[in-house]
Design an enzyme around this catalytic site. Structure first.
Site, short mmCIF file in Angstrom:
data_model
loop_
_atom_site.label_atom_id
_atom_site.label_comp_id
_atom_site.label_asym_id
_atom_site.label_seq_id
_atom_site.Cartn_x
_atom_site.Cartn_y
_atom_site.Cartn_z
N CYS A 1 45.02 38.64 27.38
CA CYS A 1 43.72 38.42 28.02
C CYS A 1 43.99 38.26 29.51
O CYS A 1 43.97 37.15 30.03
CB CYS A 1 43.02 37.20 27.45
SG CYS A 1 42.96 37.15 25.64
N ALA A 2 44.24 39.35 30.21
CA ALA A 2 44.92 39.30 31.51
C ALA A 2 44.01 39.06 32.71
O ALA A 2 44.45 38.46 33.69
CB ALA A 2 45.71 40.59 31.72
N ALA A 3 42.77 39.56 32.71
CA ALA A 3 41.93 39.47 33.90
C ALA A 3 41.66 37.99 34.23
O ALA A 3 41.54 37.17 33.33
CB ALA A 3 40.62 40.22 33.67
N GLY B 1 44.07 38.37 36.63
CA GLY B 1 45.38 38.93 36.91
C GLY B 1 46.38 38.06 37.64
O GLY B 1 47.50 38.50 37.88
N SER B 2 46.02 36.83 37.98
CA SER B 2 46.97 36.00 38.73
C SER B 2 48.21 35.67 37.89
O SER B 2 49.33 35.70 38.40
CB SER B 2 46.29 34.71 39.20
OG SER B 2 45.73 34.00 38.12
N LYS B 3 48.01 35.37 36.61
CA LYS B 3 49.16 35.09 35.74
C LYS B 3 49.95 36.38 35.48
O LYS B 3 51.19 36.34 35.42
CB LYS B 3 48.70 34.47 34.42
CG LYS B 3 47.99 33.13 34.55
CD LYS B 3 47.61 32.59 33.20
CE LYS B 3 46.70 31.39 33.30
NZ LYS B 3 45.35 31.74 33.83
N ASP C 1 40.10 44.84 22.61
CA ASP C 1 39.80 43.51 22.12
C ASP C 1 41.11 42.89 21.65
O ASP C 1 41.78 43.42 20.76
CB ASP C 1 38.81 43.63 20.96
CG ASP C 1 38.36 42.27 20.42
OD1 ASP C 1 39.06 41.27 20.68
OD2 ASP C 1 37.33 42.23 19.74
N CYS D 1 42.03 26.79 29.72
CA CYS D 1 41.62 25.89 30.80
C CYS D 1 40.56 24.92 30.26
O CYS D 1 39.60 24.59 30.94
CB CYS D 1 41.12 26.65 32.01
SG CYS D 1 39.85 27.89 31.67
#
EC number: 2.1.1.202
Length: 684
Positions: A173-175, A177-179, A229, A310
């Site tokens: 679940c990348a967006a 994208g900071s991680k 997904d 989070c």
């Protein structure tokens, strides 16, 4: 006469700025209170009762600005010293309107001293010149990928994932994208050509494209962005047309930063205060569990998976972790990270929690509308699960947001055994598509039409013996160590017409074997870009691929230049060779460069300091003039970092200062290539 570079500020964005003027305007007007939130978290007793007021007060305060320096860049130490020497002294002991302003502080737990925090009101940044200068510095370094603005606690999951250059990595679940950027940095640590790669996935098509925008700054040929997904992330074949179950890619490292209620973000997302209720966590629990289970299926034996949110809600955190441990048994375990990240204040995971409905009525197992996995493990289970190995970060502990992190290790790869244990509460995770449970993320994806260019242009690999490529190999003296089979184009004809890309060899195999099942949004870096056809080689090497190609080129198109020559090229556009010679800037450089045929060439600039890296930059060499092929952002960054010139503060040159160049057309033009002549710089 050369033209001065245009340092026009244009529509320059502030560091981390977004179009939320109404939200900023209403920040002070919003009531940061929520009776149900307060009652719920007081009941959970996640920390000592005497810390509650400090916790709540911190949650009500704005979140500090934090940034990290890109650790994979060889000049990371130089950027750090630049900040510490040119900016930090001027930001210490500052008073504004009679109030002493907090000085920037280093995040004590982040490796190599590369992350910093500024707890400064926006009014100070706008009105205080010293802070404004620092903001301009952050803007420029962010634009070229040398730093990234990122919430402090968000930096933790990629660090404990412990990515190495040879790892295959999946960010489910990348967006935004900071991680993912951290994962790419870890992959490129100490090497320009890692053997591993990162697959960055997001369920939302538009967020996937936003992800590309964030990650392109890092210029990695070891990245692929896909749009699926995460609950039903497809099996990736290692070879085409193979039905062998063992011929499926399993990942060394997986990041599961799942969708969550986000109540740990209320310091920046103020709407959480008015919108929060228990239903958000309850509703997302099954989705989070599905994603985690899918990730565990895709994880290699002895691989590591990090699950994070989070949110501070145990229903989204320990309850999900406990259910995964229940399903997978001794095939997985939780890793104790107490000795990791020294300096980070964190709390242990919890093993008991109540379950409440929307009205804060306590529920028991078996009640209507509940899942058994909502509830705390039994004492016997708790003794086996070791949920205390989970990490909880509370806002008041170190002036951050709230976060939850758990590190899994796969002890034994037994997909079938785990699948048999899965209850009907979760979908058939080995299926290739959403056959059972529909979720909100999927619904959003259906509503948002994929952008027109997404997946419409195929990834077609080009025969390395193609005439266009053969010209490039010979002209630039590319050695045979470079894998020439990794060149691709993005058009249906498969012909190199405008741009040729390159990907790492491992990704080439993945792309070719899965073109029918992976929704690929982006992969590869630009290698060759077509320019004029009336010269020896009509293709120039795009500078985003220079970190790779500089190791494979002969020196026939490389000319050494001194720092004064670099400064001249950064400030002046298309300087004439006669003009450079008359100024006695670098006669040896002029002598060697004028002997080269027209086209793309490169300058190697020595810094005369072992602590500072040399620079390797592209130029366009014409018959009578030369031009440095770096974008405006890189120009500003190099001028400031190397020469101390703040180009962002310059006034726009007057029209009288600009003189038409006869050989302007000798430099590749945007109108003929469809791509900008300006590209990110590379260093050696």
């Amino acid at each position: 006469m050369a033209r001065r570079k245009n340092f026009k500020k244009g529509n320059k964005k502030t560091f981390g700025a977004r179009d939320d003027s109404r939200a900023q305007k209403n920040w002070s007007e919003l009531v940061k209170e929520n009776e149900k939130w307060e009652k719920y978290y007081k009941t959970l007793a996640l920390f000592p009762e005497d810390q509650w007021e400090e916790f709540k007060k911190t949650c009500q305060a704005p979140l500090p600005l934090t940034f990290r320096i890109t650790g994979s860049r060889k000049h990371a130490g130089e950027v750090l010293n630049l900040f510490k020497e040119r900016h930090l002294p001027n930001l210490t002991n500052v008073e504004f309107e009679g109030e002493k302003i907090k000085a920037p502080v280093e995040l004590p737990w982040y490796p190599d001293h590369l992350a910093w925090q500024l707890d400064v009101p926006k009014t100070v940044i706008r009105k205080n010149e010293q802070f404004a200068k620092t903001q301009r510095f952050l803007v420029v370094e962010n634009a070229v990928g040398n730093i990234s603005r990122q919430e402090a606690v968000s930096m933790i999951p990629p660090i404990v994932l412990e990515v190495k250059p040879h790892h295959t990595v999946l960010d489910m679940c990348a967006a935004p994208g900071s991680k993912t950027a951290q994962l790419i940095e870890a992959l490129h640590k100490d090497t320009d050509e890692p053997s591993g790669f990162v697959v960055a996935n997001d369920a939302d098509a538009r967020r996937s494209h936003m992800l590309v925008h964030q990650l392109k700054r890092l210029n990695s040929a070891n990245l692929m962005v896909v749009n699926h997904d995460a609950q039903f992330f497809p099996r990736i074949r290692l070879h085409g047309n193979s039905n062998n179950k063992n011929d499926v890619l399993k990942f060394d490292r997986i990041l599961c930063d799942v969708p969550c209620s986000g109540d740990g973000t209320m310091r920046k997302n103020v709407n959480v205060w008015k919108d929060w209720n228990t239903q958000a966590g309850l509703g997302l629990h099954a989705v989070q569990l599905n994603i985690l289970n899918r990730g565990l299926h895709l994880l290699k034996n002895n691989g590591r998976l990090v699950y994070s949110t989070c949110s501070l809600n145990p229903i989204e955190n320990e309850a999900v972790v406990a259910e995964a441990l229940r399903k997978w048994g001794d095939k997985i375990r939780l890793v104790n990270c107490d000795d990791k990240l020294p300096g980070l204040i964190r709390s242990k995971g919890v093993s008991k929690w109540p379950v409440y409905d929307r009205n804060l009525t306590e529920k028991t197992k078996g009640d209507e509308g509940t899942l058994d996995s909502f509830f705390s493990p039994s004492e016997e289970e708790a003794s086996k699960f070791n949920l205390q190995n989970c990490m909880r970060v509370y806002p008041h502990q170190q002036n951050t947001g709230g976060f939850f992190i758990t590190v899994f290790e796969k002890v034994e790869d037994s997909t079938e055994a785990a699948t048999e244990k899965l209850s009907s509460e979760t979908p058939a995770l080995e299926s290739e598509g959403p056959q059972t449970k529909k979720i909100k993320v999927e619904e959003v994806q259906k509503k948002e039409r994929l952008p027109r260019d997404a997946n419409e242009e195929p990834f077609v690999f080009v025969d390395p013996q193609h005439e266009a490529l053969k010209v490039c190999w010979d002209f630039y003296g590319i050695d045979n160590i470079f894998d020439r089979n990794t060149c691709l184009v993005r058009n249906a004809t498969g012909e190199p017409t405008r741009v040729v890309y390159t990907v790492c060899p491992a990704l080439k195999d993945v792309i070719q074997a899965n073109d029918d099942r992976l929704k690929i949004i982006y992969s590869g870096v630009k290698l060759f870009v077509s320019q004029r056809s009336d010269i020896e080689c009509s293709w120039r090497i795009q500078s985003e691929s220079l970190p790779i190609m500089k190791h494979h080129m002969k020196s026939n198109r490389i000319v050494e230049a001194n720092l004064e020559m670099l400064k001249h090229l950064l400030i002046e556009s298309f300087p004439n060779f006669d003009d450079i010679r008359s100024k006695n800037i670098d006669n040896d450089f002029v002598e060697k460069m004028t002997k080269l045929s027209s086209g793309c060439a490169f300058i190697d600039v020595s810094r005369n300091d072992p602590a500072k890296e040399n620079l390797f930059l592209p130029v366009w060499k014409g018959n009578k003039c030369i031009n440095l092929m770096v974008c405006k952002e890189d120009t500003h960054e190099l001028l400031y970092r190397i020469f101390g010139i703040d180009a962002n503060a310059k006034a726009t040159p007057s029209a009288e200062e600009k003189e038409k160049e006869k050989e302007t057309t000798e430099s590749p033009a945007e109108t003929t290539t469809g791509t900008s002549t300006e590209a990110p710089s590379a260093a050696n």
